[in-house]
Design a protein around this motif. Structure first.
Motif, PDB file in Angstrom:
ATOM      1  N   LEU A 143     -10.671 -38.723   2.797  1.00  0.00           N
ATOM      2  CA  LEU A 143     -11.038 -38.612   1.333  1.00  0.00           C
ATOM      3  C   LEU A 143     -12.258 -39.039   1.279  1.00  0.00           C
ATOM      4  CD1 LEU A 143      -7.898 -40.282  -0.360  1.00  0.00           C
ATOM      5  CD2 LEU A 143      -8.358 -38.183  -0.060  1.00  0.00           C
ATOM      6  N   ALA A 144     -12.992 -38.172   0.235  1.00  0.00           N
ATOM      7  CA  ALA A 144     -14.224 -38.150   0.046  1.00  0.00           C
ATOM      8  C   ALA A 144     -14.585 -38.300  -1.477  1.00  0.00           C
ATOM      9  CB  ALA A 144     -15.147 -36.970   0.732  1.00  0.00           C
ATOM     10  N   GLY A 145     -15.613 -39.102  -1.689  1.00  0.00           N
ATOM     11  CA  GLY A 145     -16.074 -39.322  -2.933  1.00  0.00           C
ATOM     12  C   GLY A 145     -17.436 -38.573  -3.408  1.00  0.00           C
ATOM     13  N   VAL A 146     -17.784 -38.181  -4.550  1.00  0.00           N
ATOM     14  CA  VAL A 146     -18.769 -37.781  -4.983  1.00  0.00           C
ATOM     15  C   VAL A 146     -20.150 -38.925  -5.438  1.00  0.00           C
ATOM     16  CG1 VAL A 146     -20.238 -36.571  -6.638  1.00  0.00           C
ATOM     17  CG2 VAL A 146     -18.070 -35.889  -5.828  1.00  0.00           C
ATOM     18  N   PRO A 147     -21.274 -38.871  -4.593  1.00  0.00           N
ATOM     19  CA  PRO A 147     -21.973 -39.991  -4.719  1.00  0.00           C
ATOM     20  C   PRO A 147     -22.442 -40.179  -6.212  1.00  0.00           C
ATOM     21  CG  PRO A 147     -23.061 -38.490  -2.974  1.00  0.00           C
ATOM     22  CD  PRO A 147     -21.529 -37.807  -3.767  1.00  0.00           C
ATOM     23  N   ASP A 148     -22.600 -41.234  -6.604  1.00  0.00           N
ATOM     24  CA  ASP A 148     -22.947 -41.502  -7.935  1.00  0.00           C
ATOM     25  C   ASP A 148     -24.062 -40.785  -8.738  1.00  0.00           C
ATOM     26  OD1 ASP A 148     -20.842 -43.388  -8.498  1.00  0.00           O
ATOM     27  OD2 ASP A 148     -21.962 -45.082  -8.279  1.00  0.00           O
ATOM     28  N   ALA A 149     -25.103 -40.606  -8.108  1.00  0.00           N
ATOM     29  CA  ALA A 149     -26.180 -39.666  -8.316  1.00  0.00           C
ATOM     30  C   ALA A 149     -25.787 -38.265  -8.593  1.00  0.00           C
ATOM     31  CB  ALA A 149     -27.047 -39.513  -6.998  1.00  0.00           C
ATOM     32  N   VAL A 203     -24.147 -43.126 -17.875  1.00  0.00           N
ATOM     33  CA  VAL A 203     -24.631 -44.630 -18.228  1.00  0.00           C
ATOM     34  C   VAL A 203     -25.477 -45.220 -17.230  1.00  0.00           C
ATOM     35  CG1 VAL A 203     -22.648 -44.989 -19.684  1.00  0.00           C
ATOM     36  CG2 VAL A 203     -22.186 -45.073 -17.248  1.00  0.00           C
ATOM     37  N   ALA A 204     -25.761 -44.462 -16.226  1.00  0.00           N
ATOM     38  CA  ALA A 204     -26.647 -45.060 -14.954  1.00  0.00           C
ATOM     39  C   ALA A 204     -27.728 -45.845 -15.454  1.00  0.00           C
ATOM     40  CB  ALA A 204     -27.304 -43.857 -14.052  1.00  0.00           C
ATOM     41  N   ASP A 205     -28.552 -45.723 -16.335  1.00  0.00           N
ATOM     42  CA  ASP A 205     -29.652 -46.469 -16.637  1.00  0.00           C
ATOM     43  C   ASP A 205     -29.350 -47.706 -17.705  1.00  0.00           C
ATOM     44  OD1 ASP A 205     -31.328 -45.177 -15.185  1.00  0.00           O
ATOM     45  OD2 ASP A 205     -31.747 -43.723 -16.678  1.00  0.00           O
ATOM     46  N   THR A 206     -28.212 -48.027 -17.709  1.00  0.00           N
ATOM     47  CA  THR A 206     -27.761 -49.326 -18.811  1.00  0.00           C
ATOM     48  C   THR A 206     -27.549 -50.422 -18.095  1.00  0.00           C
ATOM     49  OG1 THR A 206     -25.360 -48.428 -18.951  1.00  0.00           O
ATOM     50  CG2 THR A 206     -26.697 -47.318 -20.548  1.00  0.00           C
ATOM     51  N   SER A 207     -27.325 -51.148 -18.778  1.00  0.00           N
ATOM     52  CA  SER A 207     -26.890 -52.558 -18.328  1.00  0.00           C
ATOM     53  C   SER A 207     -25.385 -52.563 -17.729  1.00  0.00           C
ATOM     54  CB  SER A 207     -27.039 -53.729 -19.306  1.00  0.00           C
ATOM     55  OG  SER A 207     -26.008 -53.718 -20.282  1.00  0.00           O
ATOM     56  N   THR A 208     -25.087 -53.413 -16.920  1.00  0.00           N
ATOM     57  CA  THR A 208     -23.615 -53.651 -16.498  1.00  0.00           C
ATOM     58  C   THR A 208     -22.501 -53.680 -17.673  1.00  0.00           C
ATOM     59  OG1 THR A 208     -24.388 -54.741 -14.510  1.00  0.00           O
ATOM     60  CG2 THR A 208     -22.025 -55.082 -15.092  1.00  0.00           C
ATOM     61  N   PHE A 247     -19.526 -51.370 -18.371  1.00  0.00           N
ATOM     62  CA  PHE A 247     -18.006 -52.104 -18.732  1.00  0.00           C
ATOM     63  C   PHE A 247     -17.490 -51.722 -20.057  1.00  0.00           C
ATOM     64  CE2 PHE A 247     -15.366 -55.282 -20.112  1.00  0.00           C
ATOM     65  CZ  PHE A 247     -14.451 -55.548 -18.849  1.00  0.00           C
ATOM     66  N   CYS A 248     -18.346 -51.897 -21.162  1.00  0.00           N
ATOM     67  CA  CYS A 248     -17.651 -51.433 -22.319  1.00  0.00           C
ATOM     68  C   CYS A 248     -17.320 -50.022 -22.475  1.00  0.00           C
ATOM     69  CB  CYS A 248     -18.688 -51.893 -23.573  1.00  0.00           C
ATOM     70  SG  CYS A 248     -18.918 -53.614 -23.731  1.00  0.00           S
ATOM     71  N   TYR A 249     -18.347 -49.146 -22.069  1.00  0.00           N
ATOM     72  CA  TYR A 249     -18.301 -47.699 -21.990  1.00  0.00           C
ATOM     73  C   TYR A 249     -16.773 -47.326 -21.410  1.00  0.00           C
ATOM     74  CZ  TYR A 249     -18.658 -42.985 -20.730  1.00  0.00           C
ATOM     75  OH  TYR A 249     -18.403 -41.538 -20.596  1.00  0.00           O
ATOM     76  N   ALA A 264     -13.152 -49.725 -16.842  1.00  0.00           N
ATOM     77  CA  ALA A 264     -14.385 -50.678 -17.263  1.00  0.00           C
ATOM     78  C   ALA A 264     -14.825 -51.091 -15.768  1.00  0.00           C
ATOM     79  CB  ALA A 264     -13.852 -51.702 -18.042  1.00  0.00           C
ATOM     80  N   TYR A 265     -14.028 -51.524 -14.874  1.00  0.00           N
ATOM     81  CA  TYR A 265     -14.452 -52.084 -13.629  1.00  0.00           C
ATOM     82  C   TYR A 265     -15.023 -51.111 -12.958  1.00  0.00           C
ATOM     83  CZ  TYR A 265     -14.131 -53.569  -8.652  1.00  0.00           C
ATOM     84  OH  TYR A 265     -14.426 -53.646  -7.395  1.00  0.00           O
ATOM     85  N   ALA A 266     -14.421 -49.788 -12.722  1.00  0.00           N
ATOM     86  CA  ALA A 266     -15.246 -48.636 -12.110  1.00  0.00           C
ATOM     87  C   ALA A 266     -16.440 -48.370 -12.409  1.00  0.00           C
ATOM     88  CB  ALA A 266     -14.100 -47.471 -12.079  1.00  0.00           C
ATOM     89  N   PHE A 267     -16.652 -48.218 -13.785  1.00  0.00           N
ATOM     90  CA  PHE A 267     -18.055 -47.824 -14.318  1.00  0.00           C
ATOM     91  C   PHE A 267     -19.034 -48.845 -14.107  1.00  0.00           C
ATOM     92  CE2 PHE A 267     -15.978 -44.438 -16.605  1.00  0.00           C
ATOM     93  CZ  PHE A 267     -16.770 -43.577 -16.537  1.00  0.00           C
ATOM     94  N   ALA A 268     -18.518 -50.369 -14.170  1.00  0.00           N
ATOM     95  CA  ALA A 268     -19.503 -51.405 -14.094  1.00  0.00           C
ATOM     96  C   ALA A 268     -19.785 -51.758 -12.855  1.00  0.00           C
ATOM     97  CB  ALA A 268     -19.099 -52.726 -15.002  1.00  0.00           C
ATOM     98  N   TRP A 269     -18.856 -51.829 -11.802  1.00  0.00           N
ATOM     99  CA  TRP A 269     -19.235 -52.517 -10.567  1.00  0.00           C
ATOM    100  C   TRP A 269     -18.809 -51.591  -9.229  1.00  0.00           C
ATOM    101  CZ3 TRP A 269     -16.479 -55.676 -14.328  1.00  0.00           C
ATOM    102  CH2 TRP A 269     -17.600 -56.475 -14.810  1.00  0.00           C
ATOM    103  N   ALA A 270     -18.022 -50.592  -9.556  1.00  0.00           N
ATOM    104  CA  ALA A 270     -17.685 -49.685  -8.354  1.00  0.00           C
ATOM    105  C   ALA A 270     -18.531 -48.730  -8.090  1.00  0.00           C
ATOM    106  CB  ALA A 270     -16.283 -49.147  -8.504  1.00  0.00           C
TER     107      ALA A 270
END
Length: 146
Positions: free
Chosen positions: A16-22, A30-35, A39-41, A140-146
């Motif tokens: 299984l392969a994921g796509v890089p966040d970039a 939401v890349a240039d925002t705070s954690t 999380f809220c997004y 929320a976890y996935a967007f903020a920390w994963a």
């Protein structure tokens, strides 16, 4: 807990392969925002719409079949209820997983497992609230920390 444990297991499946966040459009938004913003997004943006689109029709079907059982009409047959719910759940799971293809095959596997768990929670509780909460917290976890 089941969503987290399932995602940990899926991460160990070879091939299984994921796509890089970039390159992932959801992460770019939401890349240039705070954690906290990420999380809220994740908590409020995708989960309600996806749950209404994928899980609400299953819940309506399940509740309709339960009402038919109580009325005692032809839909009360157990095998028919299981067949209809099984087919509807399978179709919903495949559609939900396919809709997450932008994140790569790992994201599709995560979505398929999450769909099964969230559908079971919604049908068991006869409410979308557990699915909304679980999906929102997972995203929320996935967007903020994963």
């Amino acid at each position: 807990m089941a969503l987290w444990a399932g995602s940990e297991l899926v991460d160990h499946i070879p091939g299984l392969a994921g796509v890089p966040d970039a390159k992932d459009p959801r992460s770019i938004a939401v890349a240039d925002t705070s954690t906290l913003v990420r999380f809220c997004y994740g908590l409020i943006a995708p989960a309600p719409l996806e749950e209404l689109f994928y899980r609400a029709p299953l819940l309506v079907l399940g509740l309709s079949l339960l009402a038919a059982q109580h009325r005692g009409n032809w839909m009360a047959r157990r095998w028919l209820r299981w067949l209809l719910m099984g087919a509807a759940t399978t179709i919903s799971t495949v559609q939900f997983a396919a809709g997450h293809h932008l994140g790569g095959s790992a994201n599709v596997a995560h979505a398929a497992l999450a769909s099964v768990i969230l559908t079971a929670a919604a049908l068991r509780q006869r409410s979308l609230v557990p699915a909304l909460l679980g999906h929102g917290l997972y995203d929320a976890y996935a967007f903020a920390w994963a």
